[in-house]
Design a protein around this motif. Sequence first.
Motif, PDB file in Angstrom:
ATOM      1  N   LEU A 100      41.073  38.392  40.514  1.00  0.00           N
ATOM      2  CA  LEU A 100      40.109  39.047  39.633  1.00  0.00           C
ATOM      3  C   LEU A 100      38.685  38.789  40.151  1.00  0.00           C
ATOM      4  O   LEU A 100      37.837  39.693  40.124  1.00  0.00           O
ATOM      5  CB  LEU A 100      40.267  38.508  38.208  1.00  0.00           C
ATOM      6  CG  LEU A 100      39.598  39.302  37.078  1.00  0.00           C
ATOM      7  CD1 LEU A 100      39.998  40.773  37.106  1.00  0.00           C
ATOM      8  CD2 LEU A 100      39.958  38.676  35.725  1.00  0.00           C
ATOM      9  N   GLY A 101      38.454  37.582  40.653  1.00  0.00           N
ATOM     10  CA  GLY A 101      37.163  37.287  41.278  1.00  0.00           C
ATOM     11  C   GLY A 101      36.899  38.187  42.470  1.00  0.00           C
ATOM     12  O   GLY A 101      35.789  38.704  42.647  1.00  0.00           O
ATOM     13  N   VAL A 102      37.924  38.398  43.289  1.00  0.00           N
ATOM     14  CA  VAL A 102      37.791  39.282  44.458  1.00  0.00           C
ATOM     15  C   VAL A 102      37.435  40.705  44.022  1.00  0.00           C
ATOM     16  O   VAL A 102      36.582  41.359  44.633  1.00  0.00           O
ATOM     17  CB  VAL A 102      39.092  39.293  45.283  1.00  0.00           C
ATOM     18  CG1 VAL A 102      39.045  40.377  46.361  1.00  0.00           C
ATOM     19  CG2 VAL A 102      39.337  37.927  45.916  1.00  0.00           C
ATOM     20  N   ARG A 103      38.057  41.152  42.940  1.00  0.00           N
ATOM     21  CA  ARG A 103      37.764  42.502  42.437  1.00  0.00           C
ATOM     22  C   ARG A 103      36.301  42.627  42.011  1.00  0.00           C
ATOM     23  O   ARG A 103      35.617  43.590  42.368  1.00  0.00           O
ATOM     24  CB  ARG A 103      38.688  42.850  41.271  1.00  0.00           C
ATOM     25  CG  ARG A 103      40.105  43.261  41.696  1.00  0.00           C
ATOM     26  CD  ARG A 103      40.977  43.512  40.483  1.00  0.00           C
ATOM     27  NE  ARG A 103      42.270  44.076  40.846  1.00  0.00           N
ATOM     28  CZ  ARG A 103      42.549  45.374  40.871  1.00  0.00           C
ATOM     29  NH1 ARG A 103      41.604  46.255  40.565  1.00  0.00           N
ATOM     30  NH2 ARG A 103      43.746  45.809  41.199  1.00  0.00           N
ATOM     31  N   TYR A 104      35.810  41.663  41.253  1.00  0.00           N
ATOM     32  CA  TYR A 104      34.419  41.714  40.807  1.00  0.00           C
ATOM     33  C   TYR A 104      33.456  41.514  41.990  1.00  0.00           C
ATOM     34  O   TYR A 104      32.368  42.096  42.019  1.00  0.00           O
ATOM     35  CB  TYR A 104      34.163  40.657  39.733  1.00  0.00           C
ATOM     36  CG  TYR A 104      34.606  41.087  38.353  1.00  0.00           C
ATOM     37  CD1 TYR A 104      33.930  42.103  37.678  1.00  0.00           C
ATOM     38  CD2 TYR A 104      35.697  40.497  37.732  1.00  0.00           C
ATOM     39  CE1 TYR A 104      34.331  42.513  36.415  1.00  0.00           C
ATOM     40  CE2 TYR A 104      36.112  40.898  36.460  1.00  0.00           C
ATOM     41  CZ  TYR A 104      35.419  41.914  35.811  1.00  0.00           C
ATOM     42  OH  TYR A 104      35.821  42.330  34.557  1.00  0.00           O
ATOM     43  N   ASP A 105      33.867  40.721  42.943  1.00  0.00           N
ATOM     44  CA  ASP A 105      33.049  40.458  44.120  1.00  0.00           C
ATOM     45  C   ASP A 105      32.818  41.736  44.928  1.00  0.00           C
ATOM     46  O   ASP A 105      31.726  41.970  45.461  1.00  0.00           O
ATOM     47  CB  ASP A 105      33.750  39.405  44.993  1.00  0.00           C
ATOM     48  CG  ASP A 105      32.811  38.741  45.991  1.00  0.00           C
ATOM     49  OD1 ASP A 105      31.634  39.119  46.067  1.00  0.00           O
ATOM     50  OD2 ASP A 105      33.277  37.834  46.708  1.00  0.00           O
ATOM     51  N   ASN A 106      33.857  42.572  45.005  1.00  0.00           N
ATOM     52  CA  ASN A 106      33.810  43.747  45.876  1.00  0.00           C
ATOM     53  C   ASN A 106      33.791  45.080  45.135  1.00  0.00           C
ATOM     54  O   ASN A 106      33.726  46.131  45.768  1.00  0.00           O
ATOM     55  CB  ASN A 106      35.017  43.717  46.824  1.00  0.00           C
ATOM     56  CG  ASN A 106      34.981  42.520  47.749  1.00  0.00           C
ATOM     57  OD1 ASN A 106      34.278  42.505  48.738  1.00  0.00           O
ATOM     58  ND2 ASN A 106      35.762  41.486  47.420  1.00  0.00           N
ATOM     59  N   ALA A 155      28.171  37.525  39.262  1.00  0.00           N
ATOM     60  CA  ALA A 155      28.284  36.437  38.286  1.00  0.00           C
ATOM     61  C   ALA A 155      29.701  36.362  37.723  1.00  0.00           C
ATOM     62  O   ALA A 155      30.246  35.275  37.520  1.00  0.00           O
ATOM     63  CB  ALA A 155      27.270  36.636  37.162  1.00  0.00           C
ATOM     64  N   GLU A 156      30.295  37.534  37.480  1.00  0.00           N
ATOM     65  CA  GLU A 156      31.672  37.565  36.963  1.00  0.00           C
ATOM     66  C   GLU A 156      32.642  37.079  38.041  1.00  0.00           C
ATOM     67  O   GLU A 156      33.627  36.387  37.746  1.00  0.00           O
ATOM     68  CB  GLU A 156      32.016  38.986  36.517  1.00  0.00           C
ATOM     69  CG  GLU A 156      33.234  39.103  35.623  1.00  0.00           C
ATOM     70  CD  GLU A 156      33.054  38.493  34.237  1.00  0.00           C
ATOM     71  OE1 GLU A 156      34.070  38.337  33.525  1.00  0.00           O
ATOM     72  OE2 GLU A 156      31.907  38.163  33.863  1.00  0.00           O
TER      73      GLU A 156
END
Length: 286
Positions: free
Chosen positions: A39-45, A54-55
Amino acid sequence: MRLVLILTALLALQGCAESKLDEMKALADQGDADAQYNLGVRYDNGFGVPENDAEAVKWYRKAADQGYADAQYALAFMYAKGEGVPENDAEAVKWWLKAADQGDADAQYNLGIMYDNGRGVPENDAEAVKWWLKAADQGDAKSQYNLGIMYGNGRGVPENDAEAVKWYRKAADQGHAKAQFIIGRVYDFGKGIPENDAEAVKWYRKAAAQGHAEAQNYLGFNYRTGEGVPENNIRAYVWWSMAKTQGHAKAATDIDKLKPKMTPQQIADGQALATKCYESNYTDCD
């Protein structure tokens, strides 16, 4: 009818993607580290969600706190770049160390960089070497190249030309252009291994084909002087032209000196071959 079918398929795919995202969010909320990281990767990219650093940091941190090495690496990167959090080298080092201790080669390489430059930790060549050795033993070409530099200059380890060549070659064999150029120079000048002009040309050519301007300049010189290859002014013109396009000042000067020694037809042939070489991204230069 065909358009209706395409739209129907696209809507179905969108619904499937949204369902998968909802499932990922549910798992992440339940504490699943893999889902939190992804999920972090999704928000990152910005994959399926609005890009939000931030998310991304929020979810990377949740997974990192559970010991998830990829998330620890990603969180360190966010701190190093100041994306989603204030830039903080000490925090970057902290999280890269956690990932590195789990064997993450990229984290080990980056720790070496931090110690080499004194970012977030006191500058320490021996510590830089320590972490690059760990990454290099896992096949990390960047670390292998850096070890070549350290052994070649006696930084963090006793100076040792043979050991420097060993690590440069490991990186060069993996296609590291800078290492290929250095191996070419080593053969050219016989430092750490016997001098061999043909081998020098071989490695210059490999680096030159990846766009390494200095290797292109050296390759032009070898063709001009006939060292390691038959003397060929047209080939010299071509490789100096390639270096010149990248702003290499000496190559530009050498072309100007070479032209009076070439016939108009040779210059025309050199220009035609240089164009073909450049447009093929250095793959068709002979």
